[in-house]
Every structure is written in structure tokens, then in C-alpha cells.
Enzyme design. Structure first.
Site, PDB file in Angstrom:
ATOM      1  N   HIS A 136      37.784  31.511  46.443  1.00 34.55           N
ATOM      2  CA  HIS A 136      39.155  32.042  46.376  1.00 34.55           C
ATOM      3  C   HIS A 136      39.846  32.731  47.124  1.00 34.55           C
ATOM      4  O   HIS A 136      39.115  33.456  48.110  1.00 34.55           O
ATOM      5  CB  HIS A 136      38.619  33.565  45.538  1.00 34.55           C
ATOM      6  N   HIS A 154      43.782  32.460  48.442  1.00 34.76           N
ATOM      7  CA  HIS A 154      45.198  32.675  47.806  1.00 34.76           C
ATOM      8  C   HIS A 154      46.281  31.262  49.439  1.00 34.76           C
ATOM      9  O   HIS A 154      46.263  32.296  49.970  1.00 34.76           O
ATOM     10  CB  HIS A 154      46.243  33.250  46.860  1.00 34.76           C
ATOM     11  N   HIS A 171      41.391  35.149  37.012  1.00 40.43           N
ATOM     12  CA  HIS A 171      40.899  35.527  36.805  1.00 40.43           C
ATOM     13  C   HIS A 171      41.233  36.700  36.384  1.00 40.43           C
ATOM     14  O   HIS A 171      42.092  36.622  35.323  1.00 40.43           O
ATOM     15  CB  HIS A 171      42.257  36.450  37.789  1.00 40.43           C
ATOM     16  N   GLU A 195      38.865  42.246  37.615  1.00 39.85           N
ATOM     17  CA  GLU A 195      39.660  42.841  38.357  1.00 39.85           C
ATOM     18  C   GLU A 195      40.249  43.723  38.251  1.00 39.85           C
ATOM     19  O   GLU A 195      39.509  44.756  38.363  1.00 39.85           O
ATOM     20  CB  GLU A 195      40.261  41.546  39.232  1.00 39.85           C
ATOM     21  N   ASP A 253      39.891  36.113  48.969  1.00 36.87           N
ATOM     22  CA  ASP A 253      41.900  36.439  48.232  1.00 36.87           C
ATOM     23  C   ASP A 253      42.923  36.563  49.035  1.00 36.87           C
ATOM     24  O   ASP A 253      43.173  35.237  48.929  1.00 36.87           O
ATOM     25  CB  ASP A 253      41.424  38.061  47.069  1.00 36.87           C
ATOM     26  N   ASP A 254      43.039  37.025  49.834  1.00 31.89           N
ATOM     27  CA  ASP A 254      44.253  37.119  50.467  1.00 31.89           C
ATOM     28  C   ASP A 254      44.431  38.220  51.824  1.00 31.89           C
ATOM     29  O   ASP A 254      44.880  39.503  52.435  1.00 31.89           O
ATOM     30  CB  ASP A 254      45.375  38.267  49.715  1.00 31.89           C
TER      31      ASP A 254
HETATM   32 ZN   LIG Z   1      42.860  36.515  43.706  1.00 29.35          ZN
END
Ligand SMILES: [Zn+2]
Length: 342
Positions: A16, A18, A200, A203, A281-282
Site C-alpha cells: 500500500h 501511492h 480502499h 478507513e 500509504d503516503d
Molecule cells: Zn491509500
């Protein structure tokens, strides 16, 4: 002091991450300067930003920072650089297999359309993988806030590049907008084309949203999925079907999904038998990469070496890595455990 094995030496898969969000912060600063772009404080001296995406305003702010970060990538060489550095960082974290998520629509105008953009990204991925010695595959992700027809187009495009390392189809952005079911057709196209369904869900929204991803989209894995922990029966279903939750603790705290890392239910999901793949994630917006998530597992969730090793195995087993890569990584996990702690 209790001895512990070094986490960077533990082979793992990262499922996961991006594309834009994987950029190094130093690279963002450098590219912005080069182009005379002014960055907001949240991306400079106040970095990493404290966000609160539990309301729409907070999510909007997160997306705005994301768009600013995206705006520094104006030339193909920036794309090559970003992915090369990401691959280097993955290698340093012991990640032997990365699945990077891209939404080519965000860059299509700049790089000559959807197809040209995806091809550029795939070429960058191939070069970076060779350079860093990490296996990298690509997940094409549609945007929940856009029209479902756009998602169909992306799904069709994605299925044409399975020979170029596209392995999955995702759905990202604000979970509160756009019902999963509206994207059913896009996921059907993707699955028929041999791609994993990795939307996704769970969340910003609770168990119902997770169930919809599973029932309506045929999710093979869930981006986040952490809020499945609120429903015992749902966790049981995920465990039985071995549907993996790509859990990103730092992201959950960064976006206010959890008040603190202690409250991310990693332990609860693990004990329920739900496969977990820790993810960053980021990192560009949350300040920590993959290794930081494994450190949390050890230090905050109290995972011993045997359990951390099991997390790594789950990430590998839930990946789309070819059998030979899986075998090698899983053997590496056994070797890591067999070596005595330093
Ligand atoms: Zn994500």
C-alpha cells in the site's frame, strides 16, 4: 535489554503505497525550488502536516496538499527520479516486493493522455526495479470522487498492461463519496482481465463499507480495512477468506482515523486471523516509510520477532508476487528468524 533482530533485514512486501505520496520530502522541496513553486508551510517548515480527514474539510486539505505535491512533477525525468528513489528506499527497508498504486488520470494532461502516462510510469517502474533490485508491480487506481465511467476506462486500460506488470485495480479517495456498488462494473472488467481487486475501504467509514468492497467489488485485499475491527463477524469473514487488510498505522494517525497509534487495531485484526500487510500509504504526507510501520508493530503493538515475521509472511502471501519471488522472500523470513538476535 532484550535483544531484537534488525527490522530492515526482515524480507517483506509493501502493498500500500501511492505514487505521488511515495516521493521523498527532500525531492519535493528540491523540485519545487527548481521550478520556483511556492510550497505551503505544511509541506515545508511545518512538515509533516497534522491533518484531520474525519471531516470533509480536513480531507479536502489533505487532497489539496496532494495536488500541490503532484504539481512539481512536470517532466518525465521527475517521474523516473521519484520511482527510482522510492525503489531505493524500499530496498533499504527490506522490502523485496512493492506494489505501487497509480492513478494516471491525475497526470494525463501533462504527459500526453492516459495511455502515454501509464506507459511512462510503467517504464519508470521497470527501470527502478532493475536499479534497486526490488520487484515492483503496479496497481492502477480509479478515483471514487469521479464518474464511474472513468473507472471503467481505467480498468480497461489496466487490463491491457498485465504483461507490463500491472497486477491490480484499486479505488481511492474519499470513501464517503461514491458507493462501492457504483464501481462494480469497473471491478468486473478488472477481475475478468486477471487483476486483483484492491479497493480502499474501512478507513473513513466503518464495517459496512468494508463489506460492500467485499460483496460488491469482490475485493481480494482491502486498502486499510482497519475499521473491520469494529465487527467481530466481519473479521471472521475476512479471516476465513484470507482477505488481507493493508494496514497503514501512521496514515491512520496522520489523518485522524485513529487518535493515536495505540488505537490502530493492528493487534485485534492479527488475533482474529485477518491477514495484514503493513503499508506506508503516503510517506510524503505522513512522514514515515515502511520500516516505521514495522517499528510500531514491535514497539507499540508489542509484536515479538516471531509475530513480526508472521506479519512479513502475510504481506508476501497477500501480494501478487510470482511464486519464485514469494518463495525467496518467505525463505528469507525463516532465515531472519533463525539468525540469533544482535
Ligand atoms: Zn491509500
Amino acid at each position: 535489554m532484550r535483544m531484537a533482530r534488525p527490522l530492515h533485514a526482515l524480507p517483506k512486501a509493501h502493498l500500500h503505497l501511492h505514487f505521488t505520496g511515495s516521493m521523498r520530502h527532500s525531492t519535493l522541496i528540491e523540485l519545487a525550488r527548481e521550478q520556483g513553486l511556492h510550497l505551503p508551510d505544511a509541506l515545508e517548515q511545518d512538515w509533516p502536516p497534522k491533518l484531520r480527514a474525519t471531516d470533509e474539510r480536513g480531507w479536502f486539505r489533505f487532497q489539496r496538499l496532494y495536488d500541490i505535491a503532484r504539481s512539481v512533477l512536470t517532466k518525465p525525468e521527475h517521474v523516473y527520479r521519484l520511482v527510482r528513489e522510492t525503489a531505493e528506499d524500499e530496498a533499504a527497508a527490506g522490502s523485496g516486493w512493492l506494489e505501487i498504486q497509480v492513478d494516471p488520470s491525475g497526470y494525463a494532461q501533462r504527459f500526453g493522455g492516459l495511455t502515454a502516462t501509464l506507459e511512462l510510469m510503467l517504464d519508470a517502474v521497470e527501470q527502478a526495479a532493475r536499479h534497486a533490485g526490488v520487484g515492483i508491480a503496479t496497481i492502477v487506481a480509479a478515483n471514487r470522487t469521479r464518474h464511474p465511467l472513468d473507472a471503467n476506462t481505467l480498468a480497461r486500460l489496466a487490463t491491457q498492461y498485465t504483461h507490463k506488470g500491472v497486477v491490480g485495480f484499486g479505488l481511492s479517495n474519499d470513501e464517503r463519496r461514491g458507493q462501492a456498488r457504483e464501481f462494480e462494473r469497473a471491478f468486473r472488467i478488472a477481475k475478468r482481465g486477471g487483476l486483483l481487486a484492491v479497493p480502499h475501504g474501512g478507513e473513513l467509514m466503518g464495517p459496512r463499507s468494508v463489506a460492500q468492497c467485499v460483496d460488491d467489488l469482490g475485493a481480494d485485499r482491502l486498502g486499510h480495512g482497519v475499521r473491520a475491527a469494529e465487527d467481530e463477524w466481519l473479521m471472521q469473514r475476512l479471516a476465513e477468506r484470507q482477505i488481507c487488510c493493508e494496514v497503514c498505522p501512521t496514515s491512520n494517525v496522520g489523518l485522524g482515523v485513529a487518535e493515536s497509534s495505540e488505537l490502530v487495531p493492528v493487534r485485534r485484526l492479527f488475533e482474529a486471523g485477518v491477514p495484514i500487510a503493513l503499508g506506508a500509504d503516503d510517506p510524503l504526507l505522513f512522514g514515515t516509510r515502511l520500516l516505521g510501520q514495522y517499528e510500531l508493530a514491535r514497539e507499540v503493538y508489542g509484536f515479538g520477532d516471531e509475530e513480526v515475521a508472521e506479519l512479513a509472511r502475510q504481506s508476501v502471501r497477500s501480494s501478487a508476487a510470482p511464486e519464485s519471488v514469494r518463495k525467496e522472500l518467505l525463505k528469507g523470513v525463516d532465515d531472519w528468524l533463525a539468525a540469533s538476535p544482535e
